[in-house]
Design a protein around this motif. Structure first.
Motif, PDB file in Angstrom:
ATOM      1  N   ILE A  10      41.739  37.199   0.701  1.00  0.00           N
ATOM      2  CA  ILE A  10      42.485  37.822   1.799  1.00  0.00           C
ATOM      3  C   ILE A  10      43.962  37.445   1.723  1.00  0.00           C
ATOM      4  O   ILE A  10      44.843  38.303   1.861  1.00  0.00           O
ATOM      5  N   LEU A  11      44.239  36.181   1.474  1.00  0.00           N
ATOM      6  CA  LEU A  11      45.640  35.750   1.347  1.00  0.00           C
ATOM      7  C   LEU A  11      46.348  36.490   0.207  1.00  0.00           C
ATOM      8  O   LEU A  11      47.513  36.864   0.327  1.00  0.00           O
ATOM      9  N   ALA A  12      45.626  36.720  -0.880  1.00  0.00           N
ATOM     10  CA  ALA A  12      46.219  37.373  -2.050  1.00  0.00           C
ATOM     11  C   ALA A  12      46.467  38.861  -1.824  1.00  0.00           C
ATOM     12  O   ALA A  12      47.252  39.472  -2.553  1.00  0.00           O
ATOM     13  N   THR A  13      45.816  39.450  -0.824  1.00  0.00           N
ATOM     14  CA  THR A  13      45.909  40.905  -0.634  1.00  0.00           C
ATOM     15  C   THR A  13      46.470  41.325   0.710  1.00  0.00           C
ATOM     16  O   THR A  13      46.632  42.513   0.951  1.00  0.00           O
ATOM     17  N   GLN A  14      46.784  40.394   1.592  1.00  0.00           N
ATOM     18  CA  GLN A  14      47.207  40.812   2.927  1.00  0.00           C
ATOM     19  C   GLN A  14      48.548  41.551   2.927  1.00  0.00           C
ATOM     20  O   GLN A  14      48.839  42.285   3.854  1.00  0.00           O
ATOM     21  N   ALA A  15      49.340  41.409   1.898  1.00  0.00           N
ATOM     22  CA  ALA A  15      50.568  42.197   1.777  1.00  0.00           C
ATOM     23  C   ALA A  15      50.326  43.472   0.971  1.00  0.00           C
ATOM     24  O   ALA A  15      51.236  44.268   0.767  1.00  0.00           O
ATOM     25  N   GLY A  16      49.099  43.680   0.508  1.00  0.00           N
ATOM     26  CA  GLY A  16      48.761  44.884  -0.255  1.00  0.00           C
ATOM     27  C   GLY A  16      48.085  44.547  -1.564  1.00  0.00           C
ATOM     28  O   GLY A  16      48.210  43.428  -2.077  1.00  0.00           O
ATOM     29  N   LEU A  17      47.352  45.513  -2.074  1.00  0.00           N
ATOM     30  CA  LEU A  17      46.729  45.358  -3.387  1.00  0.00           C
ATOM     31  C   LEU A  17      47.795  45.473  -4.470  1.00  0.00           C
ATOM     32  O   LEU A  17      48.801  46.159  -4.271  1.00  0.00           O
ATOM     33  N   PRO A  18      47.581  44.848  -5.602  1.00  0.00           N
ATOM     34  CA  PRO A  18      48.531  45.027  -6.712  1.00  0.00           C
ATOM     35  C   PRO A  18      48.590  46.501  -7.122  1.00  0.00           C
ATOM     36  O   PRO A  18      47.548  47.171  -7.209  1.00  0.00           O
ATOM     37  N   LEU A  19      49.775  47.012  -7.328  1.00  0.00           N
ATOM     38  CA  LEU A  19      49.952  48.409  -7.724  1.00  0.00           C
ATOM     39  C   LEU A  19      49.868  48.525  -9.238  1.00  0.00           C
ATOM     40  O   LEU A  19      50.857  48.722  -9.937  1.00  0.00           O
ATOM     41  N   VAL A  20      48.654  48.381  -9.743  1.00  0.00           N
ATOM     42  CA  VAL A  20      48.354  48.444 -11.167  1.00  0.00           C
ATOM     43  C   VAL A  20      47.100  49.311 -11.333  1.00  0.00           C
ATOM     44  O   VAL A  20      46.368  49.544 -10.367  1.00  0.00           O
ATOM     45  N   PRO A  21      46.833  49.794 -12.540  1.00  0.00           N
ATOM     46  CA  PRO A  21      45.653  50.646 -12.731  1.00  0.00           C
ATOM     47  C   PRO A  21      44.326  49.978 -12.350  1.00  0.00           C
ATOM     48  O   PRO A  21      43.398  50.659 -11.912  1.00  0.00           O
ATOM     49  N   ASP A  22      44.215  48.667 -12.510  1.00  0.00           N
ATOM     50  CA  ASP A  22      42.974  47.959 -12.181  1.00  0.00           C
ATOM     51  C   ASP A  22      43.276  46.807 -11.216  1.00  0.00           C
ATOM     52  O   ASP A  22      43.368  45.651 -11.623  1.00  0.00           O
ATOM     53  N   PRO A  23      43.429  47.107  -9.913  1.00  0.00           N
ATOM     54  CA  PRO A  23      43.778  46.037  -8.972  1.00  0.00           C
ATOM     55  C   PRO A  23      42.698  44.965  -8.862  1.00  0.00           C
ATOM     56  O   PRO A  23      43.003  43.790  -8.681  1.00  0.00           O
ATOM     57  N   TRP A  24      41.422  45.341  -9.015  1.00  0.00           N
ATOM     58  CA  TRP A  24      40.333  44.362  -8.925  1.00  0.00           C
ATOM     59  C   TRP A  24      40.408  43.381 -10.094  1.00  0.00           C
ATOM     60  O   TRP A  24      40.218  42.185  -9.922  1.00  0.00           O
ATOM     61  N   GLY A  25      40.707  43.919 -11.268  1.00  0.00           N
ATOM     62  CA  GLY A  25      40.860  43.066 -12.448  1.00  0.00           C
ATOM     63  C   GLY A  25      42.062  42.141 -12.321  1.00  0.00           C
ATOM     64  O   GLY A  25      42.000  40.957 -12.673  1.00  0.00           O
TER      65      GLY A  25
END
Length: 159
Positions: A10-25
């Protein structure tokens, strides 16, 4: 209770998911976990009600939608559920809520937010809602935004 790993996610994503083709990766690499585990953790937290959803939240101002109108409607109570759902499914309604009336001052019980590039566009969209609501709707108005408010969800602090 959140696990330490879920809290870090949650801390890593509360500002948004990474804008990359594979955000989960990408998140998996940051946290030392496989991408499928990251996705499974999000799904479990959503099913448990810890998070509501994972969704894109565009900045409509930067996209040119600078006119924001909360349309408010006085809809007959016996039709509010059906017509509220239909209104909320219109492609130009960003959110739609049923709210209590506060008579005699506030007769409106259905709220539907629309955005446009002009006041005229918002009014045209409101007219489409009016047509959908038909004779089940009495009075209505549009409340235009006068300020931009910072919109963020819950933020966790690192401990």
């Amino acid at each position: 209770m959140l696990s330490a790993t879920d809290r870090e996610l949650i801390l890593a994503t509360q500002a948004g998911l990474p804008l990359v083709p594979d955000p989960w990766g990408e998140l998996g690499q940051r946290l030392g976990l496989p991408a499928d585990e990251i996705l499974a953790r999000f799904q479990r937290m959503q099913q448990a009600g810890v998070i509501r959803r994972v969704a894109a939240v565009p900045d409509h101002y930067r996209l040119g939608y600078r006119f924001n109108g909360m349309t408010v409607w006085n809809v007959a109570d016996e039709h509010i559920r059906e017509l509220g759902q239909a209104t909320g499914q219109l492609p130009f309604v960003s959110h739609c809520y049923r709210r209590p009336r506060h008579l005699p001052y506030w007769p409106y019980n259905l709220f539907a937010m629309v955005h446009g590039t002009s006041r005229n566009e918002v009014e045209t969209k409101a007219q489409q809602i009016r047509e959908l609501l038909g004779t089940a709707c009495g009075e209505h108005t549009i409340l235009y935004s006068s300020a931009i408010l910072k919109k963020t969800g819950l933020r966790l602090r690192r401990t």
